[in-house]
Design a protein around this motif. Structure first.
Motif, PDB file in Angstrom:
ATOM      1  N   GLY A  28      -3.320   6.228   1.567  1.00  0.00           N
ATOM      2  CA  GLY A  28      -2.352   6.637   0.554  1.00  0.00           C
ATOM      3  C   GLY A  28      -0.963   6.117   0.897  1.00  0.00           C
ATOM      4  O   GLY A  28      -0.791   5.267   1.797  1.00  0.00           O
ATOM      5  N   ALA A  29       0.010   6.649   0.191  1.00  0.00           N
ATOM      6  CA  ALA A  29       1.369   6.129   0.225  1.00  0.00           C
ATOM      7  C   ALA A  29       1.994   6.129   1.625  1.00  0.00           C
ATOM      8  O   ALA A  29       2.895   5.327   1.898  1.00  0.00           O
ATOM      9  CB  ALA A  29       2.245   6.916  -0.738  1.00  0.00           C
ATOM     10  N   THR A  33       5.258   3.690   3.760  1.00  0.00           N
ATOM     11  CA  THR A  33       6.627   4.228   3.844  1.00  0.00           C
ATOM     12  C   THR A  33       7.466   3.417   4.835  1.00  0.00           C
ATOM     13  O   THR A  33       8.653   3.184   4.601  1.00  0.00           O
ATOM     14  CB  THR A  33       6.648   5.726   4.229  1.00  0.00           C
ATOM     15  N   ARG A  41       5.210  12.655  -2.383  1.00  0.00           N
ATOM     16  CA  ARG A  41       5.372  14.099  -2.241  1.00  0.00           C
ATOM     17  C   ARG A  41       6.084  14.558  -0.976  1.00  0.00           C
ATOM     18  O   ARG A  41       6.225  15.758  -0.777  1.00  0.00           O
ATOM     19  CB  ARG A  41       3.994  14.783  -2.345  1.00  0.00           C
ATOM     20  N   TYR A  48       8.825  11.779  -6.134  1.00  0.00           N
ATOM     21  CA  TYR A  48       8.857  12.866  -7.101  1.00  0.00           C
ATOM     22  C   TYR A  48      10.057  13.798  -6.887  1.00  0.00           C
ATOM     23  O   TYR A  48      10.412  14.555  -7.769  1.00  0.00           O
ATOM     24  CB  TYR A  48       7.535  13.659  -7.085  1.00  0.00           C
ATOM     25  N   PHE A  63       4.035   8.643 -14.585  1.00  0.00           N
ATOM     26  CA  PHE A  63       2.706   8.012 -14.622  1.00  0.00           C
ATOM     27  C   PHE A  63       1.809   8.650 -15.684  1.00  0.00           C
ATOM     28  O   PHE A  63       0.598   8.676 -15.525  1.00  0.00           O
ATOM     29  CB  PHE A  63       2.029   8.111 -13.256  1.00  0.00           C
ATOM     30  N   GLN A 111      -5.079   4.154  -2.540  1.00  0.00           N
ATOM     31  CA  GLN A 111      -4.460   4.718  -3.740  1.00  0.00           C
ATOM     32  C   GLN A 111      -3.187   3.963  -4.069  1.00  0.00           C
ATOM     33  O   GLN A 111      -2.542   4.228  -5.077  1.00  0.00           O
ATOM     34  CB  GLN A 111      -4.098   6.188  -3.505  1.00  0.00           C
ATOM     35  N   VAL A 181      -3.424   2.999 -12.702  1.00  0.00           N
ATOM     36  CA  VAL A 181      -4.091   4.145 -13.316  1.00  0.00           C
ATOM     37  C   VAL A 181      -3.094   5.285 -13.492  1.00  0.00           C
ATOM     38  O   VAL A 181      -2.568   5.822 -12.518  1.00  0.00           O
ATOM     39  CB  VAL A 181      -5.282   4.609 -12.456  1.00  0.00           C
ATOM     40  N   GLY A 217      -2.433   8.696   5.719  1.00  0.00           N
ATOM     41  CA  GLY A 217      -1.198   8.675   4.929  1.00  0.00           C
ATOM     42  C   GLY A 217      -1.364   9.100   3.490  1.00  0.00           C
ATOM     43  O   GLY A 217      -0.781   8.494   2.597  1.00  0.00           O
ATOM     44  N   SER A 219      -1.714  12.797   0.885  1.00  0.00           N
ATOM     45  CA  SER A 219      -1.699  14.256   0.820  1.00  0.00           C
ATOM     46  C   SER A 219      -3.012  14.794   0.253  1.00  0.00           C
ATOM     47  O   SER A 219      -3.209  15.996   0.198  1.00  0.00           O
ATOM     48  CB  SER A 219      -0.532  14.727  -0.061  1.00  0.00           C
ATOM     49  N   THR A 221      -4.097  15.021  -2.801  1.00  0.00           N
ATOM     50  CA  THR A 221      -3.881  15.966  -3.909  1.00  0.00           C
ATOM     51  C   THR A 221      -4.382  15.438  -5.242  1.00  0.00           C
ATOM     52  O   THR A 221      -4.549  16.213  -6.173  1.00  0.00           O
ATOM     53  CB  THR A 221      -2.383  16.314  -4.099  1.00  0.00           C
ATOM     54  N   VAL A 246      -4.388  17.901   5.842  1.00  0.00           N
ATOM     55  CA  VAL A 246      -4.447  17.931   4.373  1.00  0.00           C
ATOM     56  C   VAL A 246      -5.889  18.064   3.888  1.00  0.00           C
ATOM     57  O   VAL A 246      -6.837  17.789   4.632  1.00  0.00           O
ATOM     58  CB  VAL A 246      -3.840  16.643   3.748  1.00  0.00           C
ATOM     59  N   GLY A 262       0.892  12.138  13.305  1.00  0.00           N
ATOM     60  CA  GLY A 262       2.020  11.275  13.651  1.00  0.00           C
ATOM     61  C   GLY A 262       2.235  10.189  12.624  1.00  0.00           C
ATOM     62  O   GLY A 262       1.646  10.198  11.541  1.00  0.00           O
ATOM     63  N   LEU A 263       3.122   9.255  12.980  1.00  0.00           N
ATOM     64  CA  LEU A 263       3.449   8.134  12.099  1.00  0.00           C
ATOM     65  C   LEU A 263       2.372   7.051  12.231  1.00  0.00           C
ATOM     66  O   LEU A 263       1.964   6.704  13.346  1.00  0.00           O
ATOM     67  CB  LEU A 263       4.813   7.557  12.483  1.00  0.00           C
ATOM     68  N   LEU A 264       1.953   6.521  11.105  1.00  0.00           N
ATOM     69  CA  LEU A 264       0.825   5.578  11.115  1.00  0.00           C
ATOM     70  C   LEU A 264       1.055   4.352  12.001  1.00  0.00           C
ATOM     71  O   LEU A 264       0.138   3.912  12.687  1.00  0.00           O
ATOM     72  CB  LEU A 264       0.520   5.130   9.688  1.00  0.00           C
TER      73      LEU A 264
END
Ligand code: OAD
Ligand code: ZN
Length: 287
Positions: A28-29, A33, A41, A48, A63, A111, A181, A217, A219, A221, A246, A262-264
């Motif tokens: 994911g996002a 980052t 999120r 957001y 979206f 995603q 999408v 990375g 959430s 959701t 999560v 932690g950080l990716l």
């Protein structure tokens, strides 16, 4: 579930002890980052939380396909910011590429619409862009297809005139929309078909190889993506690389889940170090 300072070692040992095992990444996002693309999120930095300037009725309207038809300006504003080509892949993206080079990558489900997996050189048949991407664009009225460059030029030329105009179809003046999408739209068929095939593949490899599904990375959701971890056969092992617990890792943890908090990019660096892959990773990043 393994949650400890040694989680990276546990995961690296698993990969070393099972040399025929492969990895499926669900990302994911949070993967992008560090490339300068905000996630959605995270408090304060997430998109957001920073959409107030766009005057949206609610953040996710950016979206929403019905909202877009009424008012395309928020999405076009965001599209300019997120446009591919402006960003470079992260250390984590290159680690996934290294898994491919080592013959250890089964698939990446992303995603993200930033195409940074492709930018990192990962073969397209190994990447499922679950939420689409900017790569193809079409008119929402007459379905005419437009190349990436045309959509981009239309957005940019509007900007150069010092006013905001919309990317409109040359045939019918309908709005042009990248195949991202939106809420209220279906995910690509390849997402469902490939996932079904991969789950079947995992089930058949049962016990022999201990394949890993690494969620990173996100959430967890937004469905249907968010439900994938719960569908992983229990003969495979799950890992989570994230800033926090999560989704199914929190709600239905499995005994052998591995959580690396932690950080990716830091996780990618440590994991490459433990696997003895660091030099190759650094070469990929420099190339
Ligand atoms: P979110 O913003 O919902 O979640 C990002 C997750 O990554 C959070 O759990 C963060 O804590 C974590 N994170 C952020 N930076 C990180 C880092 N450097 N290292 C490790 N973890 C980090 O993003 P997604 O789950 O991807 O839809 O959002 C899912 C979908 O919601 C998106 O695809 C988007 C949005 O609506 C579309 O674009 C269509
Ligand atoms: Zn048209």
């Amino acid at each position: 579930m393994t949650i400890s300072k040694n989680s990276v070692t546990v995961l690296a040992n698993h990969l070393k002890k099972n040399p025929d095992s492969k990895v499926i990444f669900l990302v994911g996002a949070g993967a992008s980052t560090s490339c300068g693309i905000p996630d959605f999120r995270s408090p304060k930095t997430g998109l957001y939380h920073n959409l107030s300037k766009l005057n949206l009725p609610y953040a996710e309207a950016v979206f929403d396909v019905d909202y877009f038809k009424e008012n395309p300006k928020p999405f076009y504003t965001l599209a300019k910011e997120l446009y591919p080509g402006n960003f470079k892949p992260s250390e984590f993206h290159y680690l996934m590429k290294l898994f491919e080079d080592k013959g250890r990558l089964k698939r990446i489900y992303t995603q993200n619409i930033d195409t940074l997996e492709r930018e990192a050189g990962i073969s397209s048949e190994l990447v499922i862009e679950a939420h689409g991407s900017f790569a193809s664009n079409h008119c929402i009225e007459c379905a005419k297809e437009f190349p990436l460059s045309v959509f981009k030029d239309k957005l940019d030329s509007a900007n150069a005139k010092g006013e905001f105009s919309y990317a409109k179809c040359s045939e019918c003046k309908g709005l042009i929309k990248p195949k991202i999408v939106f809420f209220g739209e279906n995910l690509p068929e390849a997402f469902f078909n490939t996932w079904d095939d991969d789950v079947e593949w995992l089930s058949k490899r049962h016990n022999a190889t201990e394949d890993l599904i690494i969620v990173a990375g996100t959430s967890l959701t937004v469905h249907p993506f968010a439900s994938l971890p719960s569908e992983v056969p229990d003969t495979s092992r799950r890992g989570l690389f994230n800033l926090g617990l999560v989704g199914d890792f929190e709600d239905n943890p499995r005994d052998d889940d591995i959580f690396i908090e932690g950080l990716l990019d830091e996780i990618a660096h440590k994991l490459a170090t433990e696997l003895g892959w660091l030099e190759e990773l650094e070469l990929l990043i420099k190339a």
